[in-house]
Scaffold this motif. Sequence first.
Motif, PDB file in Angstrom:
ATOM      1  N   GLU A  14       0.738  -1.155  -0.090  1.00  0.00           N
ATOM      2  CA  GLU A  14       0.044   0.122  -0.011  1.00  0.00           C
ATOM      3  C   GLU A  14       0.843   1.223   0.110  1.00  0.00           C
ATOM      4  N   VAL A  47     -10.767   3.358  -7.757  1.00  0.00           N
ATOM      5  CA  VAL A  47     -11.342   3.207  -6.528  1.00  0.00           C
ATOM      6  C   VAL A  47     -12.932   2.521  -7.065  1.00  0.00           C
ATOM      7  N   GLU A  48     -13.416   3.482  -7.867  1.00  0.00           N
ATOM      8  CA  GLU A  48     -14.970   3.189  -8.291  1.00  0.00           C
ATOM      9  C   GLU A  48     -14.862   1.803  -9.130  1.00  0.00           C
ATOM     10  N   GLY A  50     -13.023  -0.732  -8.465  1.00  0.00           N
ATOM     11  CA  GLY A  50     -12.920  -1.739  -7.602  1.00  0.00           C
ATOM     12  C   GLY A  50     -11.542  -2.313  -7.703  1.00  0.00           C
ATOM     13  N   ILE A  52      -8.509  -0.798  -6.703  1.00  0.00           N
ATOM     14  CA  ILE A  52      -7.781  -0.464  -5.559  1.00  0.00           C
ATOM     15  C   ILE A  52      -8.955   0.026  -4.439  1.00  0.00           C
ATOM     16  N   ARG A  53      -8.416   0.124  -3.359  1.00  0.00           N
ATOM     17  CA  ARG A  53      -9.110   0.535  -1.959  1.00  0.00           C
ATOM     18  C   ARG A  53      -8.561   1.894  -1.385  1.00  0.00           C
ATOM     19  N   ARG A  55      -8.040   3.855   1.843  1.00  0.00           N
ATOM     20  CA  ARG A  55      -8.351   3.999   3.353  1.00  0.00           C
ATOM     21  C   ARG A  55      -7.745   5.465   3.948  1.00  0.00           C
ATOM     22  N   TYR A  69      -3.826   3.790  -0.298  1.00  0.00           N
ATOM     23  CA  TYR A  69      -4.412   3.105  -1.527  1.00  0.00           C
ATOM     24  C   TYR A  69      -3.858   1.732  -1.262  1.00  0.00           C
ATOM     25  N   GLU A  70      -4.666   0.667  -1.490  1.00  0.00           N
ATOM     26  CA  GLU A  70      -4.261  -0.708  -1.813  1.00  0.00           C
ATOM     27  C   GLU A  70      -4.966  -1.328  -2.803  1.00  0.00           C
ATOM     28  N   THR A  72      -6.579  -4.359  -4.873  1.00  0.00           N
ATOM     29  CA  THR A  72      -7.730  -5.601  -4.433  1.00  0.00           C
ATOM     30  C   THR A  72      -7.430  -6.611  -5.313  1.00  0.00           C
TER      31      THR A  72
END
Length: 183
Positions: A14, A47-48, A50, A52-53, A55, A69-70, A72
């Motif tokens: 991340e 992110v939208e 899906g 990356i996530r 936090r 960011y991490e 998925t």
Amino acid sequence: MYELFVLGELMTGEKHGYMLQDVLKNAVGQGRKISSGTLYPLLSRMVEGGWIRLREEEETAGGRTKKIYEITPSGEERFQRLMAEPFDPVYDADTQNTLRFKMVYFRYVPKEVRLACLDQYLRLLEQSLAHVARFEAYLLAERPEPEKQRVQLLRTFDHRKRLGEVEAEWIREEIERVREQQD
């Protein structure tokens, strides 16, 4: 190209947005810049999508939130697809940068993907060198005017040819090195 970079960087662990921007700025070289106005919308789309996530964490010093960011599992699949995706059929600076990005993340893909990438890049490079050789032959045979421009074009093509030949030799050696590696 930048999507591949972001996913590749997140394959290593991340990262916060500023770190991604800093690493990318250094990766693309001095002549190209990646602005926050380019990177952060890309991160939002990822992110939208899906891949990356995001936090958010509170930073103690200034009270601002730090965006981490991490990748998925869906992002890892997307990364594998992008790494295996062929180059555009035109050999240009974007092709060269894409190869550089891919090579940085070769350790995350199977050997056959690495070899396919290098083989295709070599073919594009050889096509470019053949184009230069054809145009150079035309200039030498037809001797178009003005002479000063023709002479300078020949110098320019000589430069491109020499750089291309050195790069092609390096790619051939890299292909052999990868072939000999244990996977």
